[in-house]
Design an enzyme around this catalytic site. Structure first.
Site, PDB file in Angstrom:
ATOM      1  CG  ASP A   1      -1.921  -1.097   1.252  1.00  0.00           C
ATOM      2  OD1 ASP A   1      -1.827  -2.023   0.422  1.00  0.00           O
ATOM      3  OD2 ASP A   1      -2.812  -1.064   2.125  1.00  0.00           O
TER       4      ASP A   1
ATOM      5  CD  GLU B   1      -0.623  -5.797   8.834  1.00  0.00           C
ATOM      6  OE1 GLU B   1      -0.848  -5.165   9.893  1.00  0.00           O
ATOM      7  OE2 GLU B   1      -1.121  -5.487   7.738  1.00  0.00           O
TER       8      GLU B   1
HETATM    9  C1  DGY Z   1      -5.949  -1.471   4.270  1.00  0.00           C
HETATM   10  O1  DGY Z   1      -7.064  -1.088   4.569  1.00  0.00           O
HETATM   11  O2  DGY Z   1      -4.913  -1.131   4.850  1.00  0.00           O
HETATM   12  C2  DGY Z   1      -5.799  -2.438   3.202  1.00  0.00           C
HETATM   13  O3  DGY Z   1      -4.486  -2.770   2.954  1.00  0.00           O
HETATM   14  C3  DGY Z   1      -6.444  -1.929   1.957  1.00  0.00           C
HETATM   15  O4  DGY Z   1      -6.876  -3.020   1.317  1.00  0.00           O
END
Ligand code: DGY
Length: 418
Positions: free
Chosen positions: A162, A391
């Site tokens: 992201d 994570e």
């Molecule tokens: C989040 O909400 O952080 C996810 O990675 C988007 O899909």
């Protein structure tokens, strides 16, 4: 070792919602596309039927055009933003309207290869094969309109990485005009220092609004998007899944799917070559909007090891990872620790991720690079032993970051240990 296996199983069971698995309670309360595919690999160690259900559920929400969405909102949960009302894709069971790295094809093939219940595996795979293939065709049709052999992502969330430094410049050019005020939920579940910034979120939401205004017609979104980036890692995952579907289709006696998948994979591998950088010793992203490479030393440029790239390129990636190992304790950092924008705790701007380690190690094993694979695997297990099923992890201090009790991290531990 057995203790870690037991703990990993517990994490999967805890996040199991029956027919799908949440990545982690709280932070991610729905089904995510590539999380699910990789998590199925964990389930197969103790419940093969449940593993197949995970992938079946994902494809049950495939769009008619072939796209498999990145989130499926099975149940309402006010603890996540942006929820189904923001997306407004009009699906019977609400989904987002963008996609995610297509690792499911790879997962399906691996689940067949390692099946104990071979009949079950072949029958499920026979059913999933045309669906996964339709998704791959959708990619090359809608995300490579010029026929370059490489697909673009139109939102950073599609990459799965992201907030990578890779997207900074391209995302900066996305205006925030007309973005409705919103309240983030992620930073109530996780440390804000581990998450994307507000400025990034505004642009993430602006892109969602842009696509909503195009009525989620996926044939229009690529050209209509102010953000179009070619990610070598994303392409490599797609290519690998095409390679795997080609092999699987041969085994299932589906020659048309086999030939089409093989052709897509070969074109993809040939086109990836244009993204190689001798200067950085790795592949680079390419900003399709301005027609220029993105000079950012991130792990997206190493994930191509997962596809059948030429041997000398795989050897180059192995060397690059060795080099990165000199500036961190735990491979593989998602961004070069010596680069100015490196941030060891902020999501995809530095932390190590077990799923990335797994995919790269898998590819480098095939490519005959056992030494670096051994180091990657050793580092992965040291992270788990020290910091649990996080994570992601700071690659210098091993600090566990983001969400805890994380499904795909646990799944990878089962893949490595069991
Ligand atoms: C989040 O909400 O952080 C996810 O990675 C988007 O899909």
């Amino acid at each position: 070792r057995q203790k870690l296996i037991d703990q990993a199983e517990q994490v999967l069971r805890r996040n199991d919602r029956g027919s799908y698995t949440v990545p982690t309670h709280g932070l991610y309360p729905f089904q995510w596309n590539w999380d699910s595919a990789l998590s199925a690999l964990g389930f197969k160690h103790f419940d093969e039927a449940r593993a197949w259900t995970e992938v079946d559920t994902l494809f049950a929400h495939q769009w008619d055009d072939g796209m498999v969405p990145h989130i499926i909102f099975h149940e309402r949960d006010e603890g996540y933003f942006p929820g189904p009302d923001v997306w407004s894709t009009g699906r019977p069971v609400p989904t987002s309207g963008i996609t995610q790295p297509p690792v499911a094809g790879f997962a399906i093939r691996r689940m067949v290869d390692e099946a104990r219940d071979v009949d079950l595996a072949l029958s499920r795979a026979r059913d999933l094969l045309p669906k996964a293939h339709a998704w791959h065709e959708w990619f090359y049709r809608t995300r490579d309109p010029q026929g370059t052999g490489l697909v673009a992502i139109i939102h950073p969330w599609e990459s799965g990485r992201d907030n990578s430094v890779d997207w900074d410049a391209a995302l900066d050019r996305v205006s925030t005009e007309g973005v409705q005020p919103f309240q983030r939920r992620d930073i109530t579940h996780a440390n804000p220092d581990h998450r994307p910034t507000h400025a990034q979120y505004e642009r993430y939401i602006k892109l969602v609004q842009t696509f909503r205004e195009l009525d989620w017609d996926t044939s229009k979104l690529h050209d209509g998007s102010p953000f179009q980036v070619v990610d070598p890692g994303f392409n490599a995952i797609l290519i690998r899944s095409c390679e795997d579907l080609a092999d699987l289709a041969e085994r299932l006696d589906q020659p048309e799917i086999a030939a089409a998948s093989r052709a897509m994979a070969l074109r993809g591998v040939a086109a990836l070559e244009s993204l190689w950088s001798d200067d950085l010793g790795q592949y680079l992203c390419y900003d399709r909007k301005i027609g220029a490479p993105i000079l950012s030393p991130s792990v997206g440029g190493l994930i191509p090891a997962f596809a059948a790239i030429p041997e000398h390129r795989a050897a180059g990636i192995a060397r690059r990872i060795e080099e990165l190992g000199k500036s961190c304790e735990y491979l593989i950092p998602s961004h070069d620790p010596t680069a100015p924008d490196y941030d060891g705790r902020r999501y995809w701007r530095g932390p190590a991720w077990l799923i990335v380690n797994y995919m790269i190690a898998d590819g480098l094993t095939r490519a005959g690079q056992p030494e670096i694979v051994a180091r990657i695997m050793e580092d992965s297990l040291r992270l788990i032993e020290r910091s649990g099923f996080a994570e992601y992890y700071d690659p210098i201090t091993a600090e566990p970051c983001g969400g805890a009790h994380f499904t795909w991290t646990a799944a990878m531990v089962l893949e490595i240990l069991d």
